[in-house]
Design an enzyme around this catalytic site. Sequence first.
Site, PDB file in Angstrom:
ATOM      1  N   GLU A  30       0.579  -0.697  -4.819  1.00 26.11           N
ATOM      2  CA  GLU A  30      -0.502   0.255  -5.040  1.00 26.11           C
ATOM      3  C   GLU A  30       0.071   1.653  -4.943  1.00 26.11           C
ATOM      4  O   GLU A  30       0.891   1.938  -4.065  1.00 26.11           O
ATOM      5  CB  GLU A  30      -1.597   0.064  -3.987  1.00 26.11           C
ATOM      6  CG  GLU A  30      -2.815   0.972  -4.140  1.00 26.11           C
ATOM      7  CD  GLU A  30      -2.748   2.244  -3.318  1.00 26.11           C
ATOM      8  OE1 GLU A  30      -3.653   3.084  -3.454  1.00 26.11           O
ATOM      9  OE2 GLU A  30      -1.784   2.416  -2.541  1.00 26.11           O
TER      10      GLU A  30
ATOM     11  N   LYS B 168      -6.924   9.563  -8.403  1.00 24.13           N
ATOM     12  CA  LYS B 168      -7.537  10.372  -7.359  1.00 24.13           C
ATOM     13  C   LYS B 168      -8.695  11.198  -7.925  1.00 24.13           C
ATOM     14  O   LYS B 168      -8.771  11.466  -9.129  1.00 24.13           O
ATOM     15  CB  LYS B 168      -6.504  11.316  -6.732  1.00 24.13           C
ATOM     16  CG  LYS B 168      -5.303  10.603  -6.120  1.00 24.13           C
ATOM     17  CD  LYS B 168      -5.707   9.545  -5.108  1.00 24.13           C
ATOM     18  CE  LYS B 168      -6.263  10.126  -3.833  1.00 24.13           C
ATOM     19  NZ  LYS B 168      -6.546   9.060  -2.820  1.00 24.13           N
TER      20      LYS B 168
ATOM     21  N   ASP C  41      -0.970   6.083  -5.693  1.00 24.42           N
ATOM     22  CA  ASP C  41      -1.990   7.091  -5.953  1.00 24.42           C
ATOM     23  C   ASP C  41      -1.439   8.095  -6.960  1.00 24.42           C
ATOM     24  O   ASP C  41      -0.279   8.515  -6.845  1.00 24.42           O
ATOM     25  CB  ASP C  41      -2.335   7.841  -4.661  1.00 24.42           C
ATOM     26  CG  ASP C  41      -2.744   6.904  -3.550  1.00 24.42           C
ATOM     27  OD1 ASP C  41      -3.887   6.428  -3.581  1.00 24.42           O
ATOM     28  OD2 ASP C  41      -1.922   6.639  -2.645  1.00 24.42           O
TER      29      ASP C  41
ATOM     30  N   GLU D 269      -4.317   4.000  -8.356  1.00 22.13           N
ATOM     31  CA  GLU D 269      -5.546   4.662  -7.930  1.00 22.13           C
ATOM     32  C   GLU D 269      -5.599   6.074  -8.503  1.00 22.13           C
ATOM     33  O   GLU D 269      -4.747   6.914  -8.187  1.00 22.13           O
ATOM     34  CB  GLU D 269      -5.662   4.722  -6.405  1.00 22.13           C
ATOM     35  CG  GLU D 269      -6.952   5.420  -5.973  1.00 22.13           C
ATOM     36  CD  GLU D 269      -7.089   5.614  -4.477  1.00 22.13           C
ATOM     37  OE1 GLU D 269      -7.812   6.562  -4.086  1.00 22.13           O
ATOM     38  OE2 GLU D 269      -6.501   4.838  -3.710  1.00 22.13           O
TER      39      GLU D 269
ATOM     40  N   HIS E 276       0.832  -1.198   0.000  1.00 19.66           N
ATOM     41  CA  HIS E 276       0.000   0.000   0.000  1.00 19.66           C
ATOM     42  C   HIS E 276       0.867   1.249   0.000  1.00 19.66           C
ATOM     43  O   HIS E 276       1.575   1.527   0.962  1.00 19.66           O
ATOM     44  CB  HIS E 276      -0.900  -0.025   1.248  1.00 19.66           C
ATOM     45  CG  HIS E 276      -1.844   1.106   1.357  1.00 19.66           C
ATOM     46  ND1 HIS E 276      -1.867   1.946   2.453  1.00 19.66           N
ATOM     47  CD2 HIS E 276      -2.833   1.544   0.530  1.00 19.66           C
ATOM     48  CE1 HIS E 276      -2.822   2.826   2.306  1.00 19.66           C
ATOM     49  NE2 HIS E 276      -3.427   2.620   1.146  1.00 19.66           N
ATOM     50  N   ARG E 277       0.853   1.960  -1.124  1.00 15.75           N
ATOM     51  CA  ARG E 277       1.721   3.125  -1.338  1.00 15.75           C
ATOM     52  C   ARG E 277       3.192   2.729  -1.247  1.00 15.75           C
ATOM     53  O   ARG E 277       4.044   3.523  -0.829  1.00 15.75           O
ATOM     54  CB  ARG E 277       1.388   4.252  -0.368  1.00 15.75           C
ATOM     55  CG  ARG E 277      -0.077   4.660  -0.373  1.00 15.75           C
ATOM     56  CD  ARG E 277      -0.409   5.717   0.664  1.00 15.75           C
ATOM     57  NE  ARG E 277      -1.856   5.785   0.875  1.00 15.75           N
ATOM     58  CZ  ARG E 277      -2.445   6.469   1.845  1.00 15.75           C
ATOM     59  NH1 ARG E 277      -1.719   7.170   2.696  1.00 15.75           N
ATOM     60  NH2 ARG E 277      -3.757   6.474   1.965  1.00 15.75           N
TER      61      ARG E 277
ATOM     62  N   HIS F 180      -0.907  10.831  -2.606  1.00 16.11           N
ATOM     63  CA  HIS F 180      -2.231  10.508  -2.085  1.00 16.11           C
ATOM     64  C   HIS F 180      -3.057  11.761  -1.876  1.00 16.11           C
ATOM     65  O   HIS F 180      -4.264  11.780  -2.145  1.00 16.11           O
ATOM     66  CB  HIS F 180      -2.121   9.748  -0.762  1.00 16.11           C
ATOM     67  CG  HIS F 180      -3.451   9.437  -0.143  1.00 16.11           C
ATOM     68  ND1 HIS F 180      -4.087  10.302   0.724  1.00 16.11           N
ATOM     69  CD2 HIS F 180      -4.278   8.372  -0.286  1.00 16.11           C
ATOM     70  CE1 HIS F 180      -5.242   9.779   1.103  1.00 16.11           C
ATOM     71  NE2 HIS F 180      -5.385   8.609   0.508  1.00 16.11           N
TER      72      HIS F 180
ATOM     73  N   ASP G 182       0.295  -1.948   4.801  1.00 19.34           N
ATOM     74  CA  ASP G 182       1.490  -1.126   4.992  1.00 19.34           C
ATOM     75  C   ASP G 182       2.647  -1.957   5.525  1.00 19.34           C
ATOM     76  O   ASP G 182       3.780  -1.471   5.575  1.00 19.34           O
ATOM     77  CB  ASP G 182       1.203  -0.011   6.007  1.00 19.34           C
ATOM     78  CG  ASP G 182       0.046   0.877   5.590  1.00 19.34           C
ATOM     79  OD1 ASP G 182      -0.030   1.228   4.396  1.00 19.34           O
ATOM     80  OD2 ASP G 182      -0.780   1.229   6.465  1.00 19.34           O
TER      81      ASP G 182
END
Length: 246
Positions: free
Chosen positions: A34, A111, A36, A109, A7-8, A49, A234
């Site tokens: 992943e 935004k 953003d 993702e 995640h990120r 993000h 994370d």
Amino acid sequence: MKTLFAHRGMSSLAPENTLAAFSLTPEYGLNWVECDVDVLADGTVVLSHDETLDRCTDRPGSLYDLTVDDLDDIDAGSWFGDAFIGERIPTFAEFIELANKLKLNINVEIKSCTGGWAQTESLIDGVIEGLKKLDKDRDILISSFNVLALAEFKRRCPDTSVACLFGKETLEADWLAVLQACQADAIHVENKGLTKEMVLEMKDHGYAVNVYTVNHLARANQLFNWGVDGVFTDVGHTFPSRYRNV
């Protein structure tokens, strides 16, 4: 095979959405990341993000006031630790280059741009252009809370898998109609409040189900036993080898 999404990036070991965070993933046996993406004033797609710099850089202000030339003067790493002083906000092009080098599969993702539809279209344009540089053997999943943006992306890239994102407060009774309208392949749902019955219903309709953000191993195990396909975490480095490519 159940999927762990970093995640990120490895965001508990390096500053989120930076090349440093994504570079760590192979070391810990994760091959899905992943990120953003949002867009600058000049149309450059970057990884962030937030639409502001305030939380994860050394200065305040809006992304939408910047151009690519401003990025060299922004430190996106020192807030996290001294080892990351000088880490930059990456462009999407730089991220794609790294994904090719490290053979990463990517969940991007998109935004929800607050600047309006023209800005959103600029973001979609940049994402589509950037993805043209991704190696053909890499897997791609595009997600968004913005169903209009997701539907437009799918219209333009019908062969690319997309996922509708829902928070606990936005997962309404019409979720199936939303997925169908976007021609979605997957649903990404918030961990909080998710039940076995909800997962089974989503699976019964034929959708892949991925859950965010899961940082407790027992909860991840429970979700996988319910039939969840993947979790965003994370702390991928803490998961046992049964979930990682090690």
